[in-house]
Design a protein around this motif. Structure first.
Motif: not given
Lengths: 328, 258
Positions: A22-35
């Motif tokens: 679940x932590x990685x899902x948050x990571x993915x979301x955030x890195x996606x948004x910043x990218x």
């Protein structure tokens, strides 16, 4: 800790893996948004560049004069002749005058506020300087036109009389919106940018650096020279470049103040000459965007301004990067 | 070169807060004196009054007298800048000037004193770096940034910087607390070597360190939070650690501090 907390095939590890997922899902979301944000910014800059180039090329191809070295500007008709030399000169010199005045004063004000002023004065003084940045540029234009021009005029005359032999101070018939005068108004406009950013970096000088200098027997000024200024240098450079970008592109105040030159006026190096900047020329002639060729000429001028600010920022980057090894 | 420090009845204030009360002591030249005591007991604060660094903190002031041989450090005519050129200081965290090269870091104090000649600077920089046991490690990269060194090397660089101006006294405020054991050992050996030339005062949280490097040890204590710190006793290090006169010292040394 007991052995039950050790990873086993059945117990806790499954849970911690789930938590990890679940932590990685948050990571993915955030890195996606910043990218995506990053891509949008780069995309916008690229599109602006593409737009400017695409609009400018047809006009440039029809141009009968050298775009970079000609002082003529008659973009209309069947045989358009236009060049940007005069705008380039006016824009760059007025901005450099502004920098020459605003950077030392701004750094001085920032040093005063952070290093010398009594504690109770620091906040109000800083706020007051910031307030200068909030003044709309049209107000600077009005004030310059109605009040400040008369103040500067005698000083300009003095320089022309005493130092007229020096090409930059050669006398001209222009009174009022000279490059020199524009430079001073721009200096006041960019002063708060230089001051506010320099103040911020000077404030962050680690106490350890300052104490290191003081413990060696540095005086207050020597402490500033050995610890505060070197620490703040990259920040001051970026502040100056930001300010330069603002000065280069400033439109309304300059449009208000410049004395445009009549066509065919002989070339002079004098700072007391009039002339248009890129921004003021485009703004003054917005009504002329009647056909694509004419418009293209102005857009080509805008493209040069775009490239100019881009180069200025790149130079600032390089300067800061090169000092990095010494400013860890 | 080394001078004696004589403190009589010193109170230290930060604004209205009395941080240290009634300290009197003598620090012998060419010796190492260690200050030990619990956190917040005022030992670092007191150390900073020995070169007037406490005045850098707003509201910092003292009452009482500090004599360096026959110089009154708090005489009205005494310039704190002059005091700090006579009494050098090394801090808890290594703080080389980050924008300066190794050479310039060591030369910084000399340049402040107006030394311009390149050959003089080179001579003193080499001597100071040798004195700080760092020369062999950095002699080939004097123009590299000082911040590129390891923590222990940076701290020795700071010591070289401090001794380059040939101070009478060297104050060290927990100089090893940010360092690994091997670097700590290097600094401790250096301290023992330097005491032949300097009066050294070191604040440390590490009692073994105090026992290893110091000739005399001062124990500071505080009654309660908000109370001023006091000097409990100052005596030969061996006596403090084996047979202290005061019960509070014995409790602290033996870990029965509470």
């Amino acid at each position: 800790m007991s052995t039950t907390s050790l990873p086993t095939p059945t117990g806790q590890p499954t849970e911690s893996r789930a938590a990890g997922r679940s932590g990685r899902a948050g990571d993915r979301l955030f890195s996606g948004a910043t990218t995506i944000s990053g891509i949008i910014v780069i995309g916008i800059v690229t599109l602006i560049g593409v737009f400017l180039i695409a609009q400018a090329i047809p006009a440039l191809l029809r141009n009968n004069a050298n775009f970079l070295t000609s002082r003529e500007w008659s973009p209309g008709g069947d045989h358009p002749r236009f060049g940007i030399l005069e705008f380039l000169w006016t824009t760059v010199t007025s901005s450099l005058i502004a920098m020459a005045l605003a950077v030392p004063v701004g750094v001085g004000v920032a040093l005063f506020i952070t290093q010398y002023a009594p504690r109770w004065l620091r906040r109000p003084a800083a706020n007051l300087v910031d307030l200068l940045a909030a003044v709309p540029s049209i107000v600077y234009g009005l004030w310059g036109l109605l009040t400040f021009r008369a103040v500067i005029r005698p000083f300009e005359q003095f320089l022309q009389q005493k130092f007229g032999w020096f090409p930059l101070f050669a006398p001209t018939p222009i009174s009022g919106g000279t490059i020199f005068f524009i430079g001073i108004v721009l200096a006041i406009m960019i002063l708060p940018i230089v001051t506010a950013l320099s103040r911020e970096v000077f404030d962050q000088t680690p106490a350890a650096h300052k104490e290191g200098a003081l413990a060696l027997g540095a005086t207050h000024w020597e402490m500033i020279r050995t610890s505060v200024l070197p620490f703040g240098k990259p920040g001051v450079i970026s502040a100056s470049m930001l300010a330069l970008g603002r000065a280069l592109g400033e439109t309304i105040a300059v449009t208000f103040l410049v004395s445009a030159l009549a066509g065919g006026t002989p070339w002079t190096w004098s700072l007391f000459n009039g002339g248009e900047t890129f921004a003021s020329k485009i703004a003054n002639n917005a009504a002329e965007f009647s056909n694509p060729n004419k418009t293209g000429a102005y857009i080509a001028a805008g493209l040069v301004l775009f490239v100019l600010t881009f180069v200025v920022n790149s130079i600032a980057r390089v300067v800061i990067e090169r000092r990095k090894a010494f400013s860890e | 070169m080394a001078k004696r420090i004589d403190v009589s009845d010193l109170n230290v204030y930060y604004g209205d807060f009395k941080a240290v009360e009634g300290v009197s002591m003598t620090v012998e030249p060419r010796s190492v004196t260690a200050f030990i005591g619990p956190s917040g007991c005022g030992k670092s604060t007191f150390l900073r009054t020995l070169n007037r660094m406490h005045e850098v903190t707003p509201g910092g002031r003292v009452e009482g007298k500090v004599m360096l041989d026959d110089q009154d450090l708090y005489a009205p005519s005494m310039d704190p800048v002059h005091v700090r050129r006579t009494v050098g200081m090394v801090f808890q965290r290594p703080n080389p000037f980050p924008t300066m090269s190794i050479f310039d870091n060591v030369a910084a104090g000399l340049r402040l004193n107006g030394v311009k000649s390149r050959s003089t600077l080179e001579g003193i920089v080499e001597k100071s770096l040798r004195g700080a046991n760092l020369w062999n490690e950095v002699k080939d990269r004097l123009n590299k940034p000082g911040a590129g060194l390891s923590g222990g090397q940076q701290q020795r660089l700071c010591i070289a910087r401090a001794i380059a101006v040939q101070p009478q006294v060297l104050l060290m405020d927990e100089p090893c607390s940010a360092l690994d054991p091997i670097s700590t050992l290097a600094i401790e050996e250096l301290i023992i070597r330097l005491k032949s030339e300097y009066t050294i005062v070191i604040v440390t949280h590490n009692m073994q360190q105090a026992a290893r490097v110091s000739d005399r040890t001062a124990f500071f204590n505080i009654k309660a939070t908000g109370e001023p710190g006091r000097l409990i006793e100052l005596d030969d290090t061996a006596k403090i650690f084996n047979n202290p006169s005061m019960k509070a010292t014995e409790d602290y040394i033996s870990g029965r501090f509470g």
